[in-house]
Design a protein around this motif. Structure first.
Motif, short mmCIF file in Angstrom:
data_model
loop_
_atom_site.label_atom_id
_atom_site.label_comp_id
_atom_site.label_asym_id
_atom_site.label_seq_id
_atom_site.Cartn_x
_atom_site.Cartn_y
_atom_site.Cartn_z
N ILE A 139 0.81 -1.22 0.00
CA ILE A 139 0.00 0.00 0.00
C ILE A 139 0.84 1.26 0.00
O ILE A 139 0.36 2.34 -0.36
CB ILE A 139 -0.99 0.00 1.20
N HIS A 140 2.11 1.17 0.38
CA HIS A 140 2.89 2.41 0.46
C HIS A 140 4.38 2.12 0.30
O HIS A 140 5.02 1.60 1.20
CB HIS A 140 2.64 3.11 1.80
N SER A 141 4.92 2.49 -0.86
CA SER A 141 6.32 2.21 -1.12
C SER A 141 6.81 3.22 -2.15
O SER A 141 6.03 3.69 -2.98
CB SER A 141 6.45 0.79 -1.68
N HIS A 142 8.08 3.58 -2.07
CA HIS A 142 8.64 4.54 -3.04
C HIS A 142 9.54 3.77 -4.00
O HIS A 142 10.64 3.39 -3.65
CB HIS A 142 9.38 5.65 -2.32
N VAL A 143 9.01 3.50 -5.17
CA VAL A 143 9.71 2.61 -6.10
C VAL A 143 9.92 3.21 -7.48
O VAL A 143 10.71 2.68 -8.26
CB VAL A 143 8.93 1.28 -6.28
N GLU A 153 3.09 3.07 -5.80
CA GLU A 153 4.09 4.11 -5.58
C GLU A 153 3.38 5.23 -4.82
O GLU A 153 2.32 5.72 -5.25
CB GLU A 153 4.64 4.59 -6.93
N ALA A 154 3.99 5.68 -3.72
CA ALA A 154 3.23 6.45 -2.74
C ALA A 154 3.20 7.95 -2.95
O ALA A 154 2.41 8.64 -2.31
CB ALA A 154 3.77 6.15 -1.35
N ALA A 155 4.03 8.50 -3.82
CA ALA A 155 4.02 9.96 -3.92
C ALA A 155 4.52 10.42 -5.28
O ALA A 155 5.71 10.40 -5.55
CB ALA A 155 4.89 10.59 -2.82
N VAL A 170 -5.52 10.35 -3.66
CA VAL A 170 -5.07 11.68 -3.28
C VAL A 170 -4.03 11.55 -2.18
O VAL A 170 -4.32 11.07 -1.09
CB VAL A 170 -6.25 12.53 -2.75
N LYS A 171 -2.81 11.97 -2.47
CA LYS A 171 -1.75 11.91 -1.48
C LYS A 171 -1.54 13.31 -0.92
O LYS A 171 -1.49 14.29 -1.66
CB LYS A 171 -0.45 11.41 -2.13
N ILE A 172 -1.41 13.38 0.39
CA ILE A 172 -1.13 14.67 1.03
C ILE A 172 0.16 14.51 1.83
O ILE A 172 0.27 13.61 2.65
CB ILE A 172 -2.28 15.07 1.98
N THR A 218 -0.39 7.43 6.87
CA THR A 218 0.72 6.59 6.41
C THR A 218 1.93 6.72 7.33
O THR A 218 2.08 7.71 8.04
CB THR A 218 1.08 6.92 4.95
N HIS A 219 2.78 5.70 7.28
CA HIS A 219 3.97 5.55 8.14
C HIS A 219 3.76 6.21 9.50
O HIS A 219 4.49 7.10 9.91
CB HIS A 219 5.25 6.05 7.45
N LEU A 220 2.73 5.72 10.20
CA LEU A 220 2.28 6.33 11.46
C LEU A 220 3.40 6.38 12.50
O LEU A 220 3.42 7.27 13.36
CB LEU A 220 1.06 5.56 11.98
N THR A 225 7.39 -0.42 5.46
CA THR A 225 8.59 0.26 5.94
C THR A 225 8.69 1.62 5.27
O THR A 225 9.74 2.24 5.29
CB THR A 225 9.87 -0.52 5.61
N ASP A 226 7.56 2.05 4.63
CA ASP A 226 7.64 3.28 3.87
C ASP A 226 8.89 3.20 2.98
O ASP A 226 9.65 4.14 2.86
CB ASP A 226 7.72 4.48 4.82
N HIS A 227 9.07 2.03 2.37
CA HIS A 227 10.29 1.74 1.61
C HIS A 227 10.72 2.94 0.77
O HIS A 227 9.90 3.50 0.07
CB HIS A 227 10.07 0.54 0.67
N PRO A 228 11.96 3.36 0.77
CA PRO A 228 13.05 2.86 1.63
C PRO A 228 13.25 3.71 2.88
O PRO A 228 14.27 3.59 3.55
CB PRO A 228 14.26 2.99 0.70
N ASN A 229 12.27 4.56 3.22
CA ASN A 229 12.48 5.54 4.29
C ASN A 229 12.84 4.93 5.65
O ASN A 229 13.76 5.38 6.31
CB ASN A 229 11.24 6.41 4.45
N ALA A 230 12.05 3.93 6.08
CA ALA A 230 12.34 3.33 7.37
C ALA A 230 13.18 2.06 7.21
O ALA A 230 13.72 1.54 8.17
CB ALA A 230 11.04 3.00 8.11
ZN ZN Z 1 6.27 7.39 2.03
#
Ligand code: ZN
Lengths: 433, 545
Positions: free
Chosen positions: B56-60, B115-117, B182-184, B264-266, B378-383
């Protein structure tokens, strides 16, 4: 006979990194007859886009497309150290095919940024870069510094569309509300139109950036105000540092005068650190003045597919990166490559003559829309439909904003992408049998 | 056609809890059966069968992701794959190249990836990379929280015209970018930073339109509801990564209570403040509030120790991280839309802050009762890189293992966290929920995340081991659209997945003044802005409502 007139608006000019996307092109009976809004260079390029196409040739003799592709595959599959090179003036769709061909061949792939803005990319790998899109410059920038570049001649509409006289959201007056500074070693049309031209001695970019870092941070520099750095008094540099700290949104555009002068990547590295540190005081950015239309896209494609923006070697089956060892100039100077597939660049005109000469001694396959110095000696010449004129696809602007260039006329030839796909399929086939 | 037999099936949607069941596949779908006797059989004896994973949430894919790859060639030094007859080569252990991203997700049993953003101006770039990310179905979220057209519409004094204009902008942005949600990201805060101003609170007016983060979030939440989007606003709140931000997050939750929202990534937003102003876990308070609000979903953003890279549209956060840590920093301000930043980072167990973060993420997943509302990420790859999911699954399922890690943390971590007191262990069923069925439901994907008749034949088969890290580290089989992609842990086939988009109930149109505004100040012509259909060659449009 009635002539059919078609008017295309918002056409994207693919000549330089500006990718102006407001061009109007009139087409009569599939011929471009009029180009409006483009700069002189862009207009010329578009007006002549359909003429002077080379023939399909092998060793200078006309042949069929099929035979040329077979010969290309033959050359590439028999080479021991093939080079895939170019990418700068074609679509990312074609660039993706080039990377895949390089991979299948276990070849080396490089693009012209390795001798243009490559040092800037290497600097980014060391320290990163704070940058922005061109619209931010237009809307917000109140200080613009041109450093080692001359956009008035190389990126003609950059100044009116984006950086100098553009009327932005927070600069409705355009030119009046911006300070324009040029740093260069000699006067150019750009320096002449700036508010302040700082003429410096050649080869001192690193020293200037270092001094500015100290001045911006208010660190002692151990030199008096009269001392000269790069031929300019410290007091002047202090003035520039004050101007930088005092602006709200500043941008440095840097050209080959920064990336290719003594120091190369460490110049850009120091410049990037300077820009990064200025952000402790105000918002500040830097952007490379990318030349050819889609050289930025080539770096992007190579990075997402191989991990690296240039100079990649696949001889072990996976991407290895080593600028110098795998850069086009070094490879040719050392006469290491024994065949080359060249697409969308003109090595005959751009590479230094002595390095480029090695290409004349090895079989070269060349995809190109127009006759030029390279078509004269390339072993296999395959004319292609020009991207943005007779073929569509993706181009990345100098600020890495991707745009879709359009097909506005039909061509007898296939696009780079289509030819490369055929080459790729036949290489795969040849390798499997 | 394909029949999977003898496997223990975990299909929470259809209330199958680890029973031996046959799964029948015809063409791309799961069917009731029976299938003809000559049908190919996969014997899943000793294995666990689940729906394909849904990320559901990854930066790829896209500009900042590629920036991250460009920034750190060193992350490829010991992480690379050679090409084979079927697979493309790739490298980078932190931000893998596109092909490798697809292969690695497939090996972990995932079949859908978001892709989350994606900033609208760079949407083509994201789609280009997603086209080169094989096997999985993909989609992307469109970044809107600092968008000028959104803020200008919100600045409209008349309520009715404000709602209409906002709906037009949101629909137009989703359509133009071929986005899914919608991403904020740090609403208003990114724009404020471009003016060299400080952090924003819920009611800070942000130039140039003087709208507040509260107005942006509630306005977009309402518009998402009115457009009947399958996924609600996907929210990265203000103040990411600050000690004490828990209070702000609770205030934001209160402001949004009653409307659907995905936080996201609470983990990055749930910090209490120690007496000395340092980091402490706020998981208990956040989870308590969250448990009482069934309209909310979240993903955890679990920390993985080791080197990784932070990348987000939250440019000011990245800048302060850079100021704190030094080292590499990439930034990209995007006109009229957002910013973005990239900073490499290394999480270390002996750093008290990182240790608190590590505990906090797990605490959230253990304290939030309803697995249908908290998802593994993991909010890949952030965390941390997504390739660590097997480890994280084991940490959730095995308290002894968790405590063996806990012992290695900074000794003071006990003072600031409660992980030590939590005895809950996730079951296989709950793992199936937080990695596939739950995200699919939150995303409104009715044909994914379960194994009932009519679902896509996306199936992951894991070998059963007591060591859950080993079990989930490599699927024995992955079936995607009915095709066997992974067999005996190796990828046997690769092809392009679908591009997930929306079938909106209204046409995306900009109100006249907004269009004029766009044409005046964007550097891209209105007609060149919208992403063409060529960028999503295999589209699947999910109907809103
Ligand atoms: Zn993210």
């Amino acid at each position: 006979m009635d002539q059919e007139l078609k008017v295309h608006s918002d056409v994207i000019c693919t000549f330089c990194g500006c990718l102006c996307d407001d061009i109007e092109v009139e087409v009569v009976d599939n011929r471009i007859s009029k180009v409006k809004k483009a700069c002189m260079i862009g207009r010329n390029k578009l007006m002549h886009a359909q003429s002077n196409n080379p023939d399909i040739t092998i060793a200078g003799k006309p042949t069929s497309l099929d035979a040329a592709i077979n010969e290309a595959v033959n050359i590439l599959t028999n080479a021991r150290f093939p080079l895939v090179y170019g990418l700068s003036s074609t679509t990312t769709e074609a660039q993706r095919e080039m990377v895949e061909i390089a991979e299948i061949l276990n070849a080396t792939i490089d693009n012209p940024s390795s001798y243009c803005h490559g040092p800037g990319l290497m600097a980014r790998q060391q320290v990163g870069l704070s940058s922005c899109t061109l619209g931010e410059v237009k809307n917000r920038a109140d200080l613009v510094i041109f450093w080692g570049c001359n956009p008035l001649e190389s990126h003609v509409r950059h100044l009116t569309r984006y950086s100098v006289s553009a009327k932005g959201m927070f600069h409705p007056e355009g030119r009046k509300s911006r300070k324009i500074v040029s740093i260069d070693i000699r006067p150019t049309p750009t320096t002449k139109s700036s508010d302040w031209f700082i003429q410096v001695t050649p080869g001192n970019t690193f020293e200037i950036a270092t001094l500015l870092r100290a001045l911006v941070a208010n660190n002692p520099i151990g030199k008096g105000d009269d001392a000269l750095i790069a031929g300019v008094a410290v007091s002047k540099w202090r003035e520039l540092a004050e101007m930088i700290r005092g602006c709200k949104y500043g941008v440095i555009f840097f050209g080959l005068g920064v990336t290719q002068c003594r120091g190369r990547d460490i110049n850009v590295e120091q410049l990037a650190v300077l820009v990064s540190e200025i952000n402790n005081h105000t918002r500040f950015y830097a952007m490379a003045m990318r030349g050819h239309g889609n050289v930025a896209g080539g770096n992007q494609v190579m990075t997402w597919q191989t991990g690296f923006p240039l100079a990649v070697n696949f001889s072990r089956g996976y991407p290895r990166y080593n600028p110098g060892e795998f850069s086009v100039i070094g490879l040719l100077a050392r006469k290491e490559v024994d065949a080359a597939l060249i697409v969308a660049t003109d090595p005959g005109a751009h590479l230094p003559a002595d390095t480029g000469d090695h290409l004349k001694n090895i079989p070269v396959i060349y995809l190109e829309p127009h006759n030029n110095p390279t078509t004269e000696w390339a072993t296999v010449v395959i004319p292609v439909a020009q991207a943005g004129v007779a073929a569509s696809g993706t181009y990345y602007r100098m600020d890495n904003v991707p745009l879709r260039v359009k097909k506005i006329v039909d061509s007898d030839h296939l696009s780079d992408e289509e030819v490369l796909k055929r080459i790729k399929e036949r290489i795969t086939h040849a390798q499997n049998y | 056609m394909l029949r999977i037999i003898n496997g223990k099936v975990y299909d929470p949607v259809n209330r199958i809890h680890g029973e031996i069941r046959d799964i029948c596949i015809r063409d791309q779908k799961i069917v009731e059966g029976p299938l003809p006797p000559e049908t190919e059989i996969i014997d899943a004896k000793g294995c666990v069968v689940m729906p394909g994973g849904v990320e559901i949430h990854s930066h790829v894919a896209g500009a900042k992701v590629n920036n991250g790859r460009m920034l750190c060639p060193e992350d490829s030094a010991d992480h690379f794959r050679a090409h084979t007859e079927i697979l493309r080569s790739g490298c980078n252990g932190v931000v893998p190249t596109t092909f490798l991203t697809g292969y690695e997700y497939a090996r972990l049993g995932y079949t859908t990836l978001f892709e989350a953003a994606v900033p609208p101006l760079k949407a083509r770039h994201a789609h280009e990379e997603l086209r080169d990310t094989p096997i999985l179905d993909t989609g992307c979220y469109t970044v809107m929280g600092n968008n000028y057209l959104v803020m200008k519409a919100l600045n409209e004094p008349d309520e009715i015209s404000r709602r209409e204009k906002l709906m037009g902008v949101v629909a137009w942005l989703l359509e133009s970018t071929r986005g899914y949600a919608v991403k904020i990201v740090n609403p208003g805060g990114v724009e404020n930073w471009k003016w060299n101003r400080g952090l924003v609170d819920l009611d800070t007016p942000v130039p140039p339109f003087d709208v507040t983060p509260r107005m942006i979030m509630t306005g977009l939440a309402r518009t998402a509801y009115e457009l009947k989007l399958p996924h609600p606003i996907h929210l990265h709140t203000n103040h990411l990564g600050e000690p004490g931000n828990m209070a702000y997050t609770l205030e934001t939750m209160k402001a949004l209570s009653g409307s659907r929202a995905h936080f996201t990534h609470l983990q990055f937003h749930s910090y209490d403040k120690s007496k000395r102003g340092g980091f402490a876990s706020g998981a208990v308070a956040i989870a308590e509030y969250f448990n009482n609000h069934p309209e909310f979903t979240c993903d955890a953003g679990l920390i993985v120790f080791g080197p990784t890279m932070t990348m987000t549209a939250d440019a000011p956060m990245e800048f302060s991280l850079h100021q704190m840590k030094g080292g590499k920093w990439s930034n990209l301000d995007i006109e009229m839309e957002t910013g973005s930043g990239v900073v490499p980072i290394k999480y270390q167990p002996d750093s008290l802050v990182n240790a608190v973060q590590w505990c906090l993420g797990l605490e959230l997943m253990l304290l939030i009762n309803d697995p249908w509302r908290v998802f593994l990420s993991t909010d890949h790859p952030n965390a941390g890189p997504f390739t660590s999911y097997p480890l994280l699954i084991k940490l959730l399922m095995d308290r002894d293992f968790r405590m063996s890690w806990y012992e290695m943390l900074h000794p003071k971590v006990k003072e600031y966290t409660c992980l030590h007191d939590l005895t809950r262990e996730y079951s296989l069923e709950e793992i199936a929920i937080v990695t596939r069925s739950g995200p699919a439901r939150a995303l409104g994907l009715k044909n994914r995340g379960h194994l009932g008749a009519g679902a896509y034949a996306d199936v992951a088969i894991y070998p059963f081991f007591d060591d859950k890290q080993k079990m989930f580290s490599s699927a024995s089989y992955l079936i995607k659209d009915g095709r066997v992609v992974v067999r005996d842990g190796a990828i046997k086939e690769s092809f392009s997945g679908r591009a997930l988009g929306l079938e909106l109930p209204v046409k995306g149109e900009l109100a006249g003044d907004l269009k004029e505004y766009f044409e005046q100040y964007s550097t891209v012509a209105f007609s060149n802005y919208r992403v063409e259909e060529e960028y999503t060659p295999r589209p699947e449009l999910i109907r809103c409502g």
